[in-house]
Design a protein around this motif. Structure first.
Motif, mmCIF file in Angstrom:
data_model
loop_
_atom_site.group_PDB
_atom_site.id
_atom_site.type_symbol
_atom_site.label_atom_id
_atom_site.label_comp_id
_atom_site.label_asym_id
_atom_site.label_seq_id
_atom_site.Cartn_x
_atom_site.Cartn_y
_atom_site.Cartn_z
ATOM 1 N N LYS A 65 0.838 -1.182 0.000
ATOM 2 C CA LYS A 65 0.000 0.000 0.000
ATOM 3 C C LYS A 65 0.883 1.246 0.000
ATOM 4 O O LYS A 65 1.825 1.357 0.789
ATOM 5 N N GLN A 66 0.582 2.175 -0.900
ATOM 6 C CA GLN A 66 1.369 3.403 -0.987
ATOM 7 C C GLN A 66 0.858 4.411 0.027
ATOM 8 O O GLN A 66 -0.332 4.502 0.286
ATOM 9 N N GLU A 67 1.795 5.160 0.589
ATOM 10 C CA GLU A 67 1.437 6.202 1.537
ATOM 11 C C GLU A 67 0.768 7.349 0.778
ATOM 12 O O GLU A 67 1.144 7.673 -0.339
#
Length: 196
Positions: free
Chosen positions: A178-180
């Motif tokens: 999951k990307q920030e």
């Protein structure tokens, strides 16, 4: 020796029914696994009372009366077996397909006849057997499949099974991290669309 009172005879007969049902492996398994719901044990107790009510009460007039106004006829083993099987199916969702229900029914009839004669030996023996087995569990042993010849075996099934051997093996898909979220200088988060 004095003959037992009708009340004592009736109580002993009812105890015999209860003991027989408590010792019946099919019913014990159903109660242990709550196949009749969370109150399966209470249903077993009700079951014993319902079987007892199939018989006219044991009174002195029951055993000696021959008049047309005598209480209803004594049920036979086949009727008792049918009743046992129906209750097992309706209340515990168990289809008993061995002869154990008939054996229990025959035992109930035998105990009934013994109680009418003032003999309580078999009920006392059942009480000892129940005390010895109390706390032990019935273990379910799955029998061999007894399918009818040709019932499931067709040439079409074999061809379908052959096709299944060529199917690729399942592999686990790699997990994406999951990307920030991106936050700009004013503290707002940039909204991005999910890729399809």
């Amino acid at each position: 020796m004095e003959a037992p009172s009708p009340a004592q005879t009736q109580t002993t007969f009812e105890r015999g029914i209860s003991l027989l049902l408590n010792l019946w492996p099919a019913l014990t398994l159903a109660v242990q696994n709550n196949w009749g719901g969370p109150d399966s044990s209470d249903k077993r107790d009700w079951f014993a009372g319902a079987v007892s009510e199939l018989f006219p009460p044991l009174t002195t007039s029951t055993s000696t009366s021959t008049s047309p106004s005598a209480p209803s006829e004594e049920p036979d083993a086949e009727y008792i077996e049918e009743f046992l099987l129906n209750v097992m199916l309706d209340e515990f969702e168990v289809n008993v397909d061995d002869d154990s229900a008939f054996e229990v029914a025959e035992s109930i009839i035998r105990i009934r006849k013994d109680c009418l004669k003032g003999k309580f030996d078999e009920v006392e023996q059942l009480g000892r057997r129940y005390t010895e087995k109390k706390g032990s569990k019935v273990v379910f042993a799955k029998g061999e499949d007894q399918e009818e010849e040709g019932e499931w075996d067709t040439d079409d099934d074999e061809e379908e099974d052959g096709d299944m051997e060529d199917a690729p093996a399942l592999v686990q898909a790699p997990r994406r991290e999951k990307q920030e979220p991106e936050v700009d200088e004013d503290g707002f988060q940039t909204v991005t669309r999910k890729k399809r």
